[in-house]
Design a protein around this motif. Structure first.
Motif: not given
Length: 269
Positions: A145-151, A224-230
């Motif tokens: 789970r991560q934030y995607r800036y373009p969308v 800029s790539e902070k990934v959360q484990l879901a």
């Protein structure tokens, strides 16, 4: 990257224009060789060509943009979706000019169309390939789970990323999985290979299925790539798929292919 490529490691930079041309030519040559091998009759096991395995199926549809001489010999192929090669004209590459280089690499290729006219075409040659892994851990699936800036939204997708030059897809998949989720795959099963944007990009995405994992060490250091484990139950993911809440193409394709190969139950079951 095709298994036969021996491009030197250039992990921290994009291809130069000359390297880009050479890389695409080599990749195309390898794909053509693989296509020829895929069309060979299956071993004497009683299976038909359509049951020869996922590799032969995956090689039946290649990208339509050809780099190199238009007079190069075309291997014969059987296909359910393509016309015969003689009725399938291709473009001829003339030159390449790099227009942008950062994390994304964009070239402008000059090409000759089958009509004889010349045109320019922007091509994404940012990376040699990308990888993504669908992970099963007991009754659950481990997603990213991560934030995607373009969308401009947080999405659920698969752990993965770009492969490095000289790296094999399975190596890249193992590395990205541990870096992003902090787990190590006990086994990786190839699921599918596809082009995320065949109208603009030359690189493929290699999908894998990990039926089990053990603890590893996350090491992603890009702010800029902070990934959360879901962690998610399969039935919950399937419900999100049915409701149209999953937007990542790699996750959509991986879940579908895992069901098609019998690695997971059918979607919604």
């Amino acid at each position: 990257m095709s298994a036969g490529l021996t491009a030197p490691r250039r992990r921290d930079r994009a291809l130069s224009a000359a390297e880009g041309r050479a890389f695409v030519r080599e990749q195309l040559m390898q794909d053509r060789q693989d296509a020829l091998r895929a069309d060979e009759p299956p071993a004497a096991s009683g299976r038909s060509a359509d049951l020869a395995g996922p590799r032969s199926k995956a090689r039946k549809t290649d990208p339509v943009l050809v780099v190199g001489s238009a007079s190069a010999p075309e291997p014969s192929r059987r296909s359910r979706v393509r016309p015969e090669p003689a009725a399938d004209p291709r473009w001829q590459w003339i030159s390449t000019r790099e227009t942008h280089r950062g994390k994304v690499r964009i070239d402008v290729d000059e090409v000759q169309l089958p009509t004889g006219e010349r045109a320019t075409f922007e091509v994404d040659r940012s990376v040699p390939f990308t990888v993504a892994v669908l992970v099963q851990d007991g009754a659950d699936l481990l997603l990213a789970r991560q934030y995607r800036y373009p969308v401009d939204r947080w999405i659920v997708d698969l752990p993965g990323g770009a492969g490095a030059f000289g790296e094999m897809p399975e190596q890249a998949a193992r590395r990205e999985l541990e870096e992003e989720l902090g787990v190590v795959a006990t086994e990786l099963i190839p699921l599918h290979t596809f082009f995320a944007n065949p109208g603009r990009s030359v690189w493929k995405t290699h999908l894998f299925f990990a039926p089990g994992v053990r603890e590893g060490r996350a090491s992603a250091d890009d702010p800029s790539e902070k990934v959360q484990l879901a962690r998610m139950a399969r039935v919950d993911l399937d419900q999100l798929l049915i409701e149209g809440e999953i937007r990542d193409p790699a996750l959509l394709i991986a879940r579908t292919m895992a069901a098609a190969k019998g690695l997971l139950p059918p979607v919604g079951s």
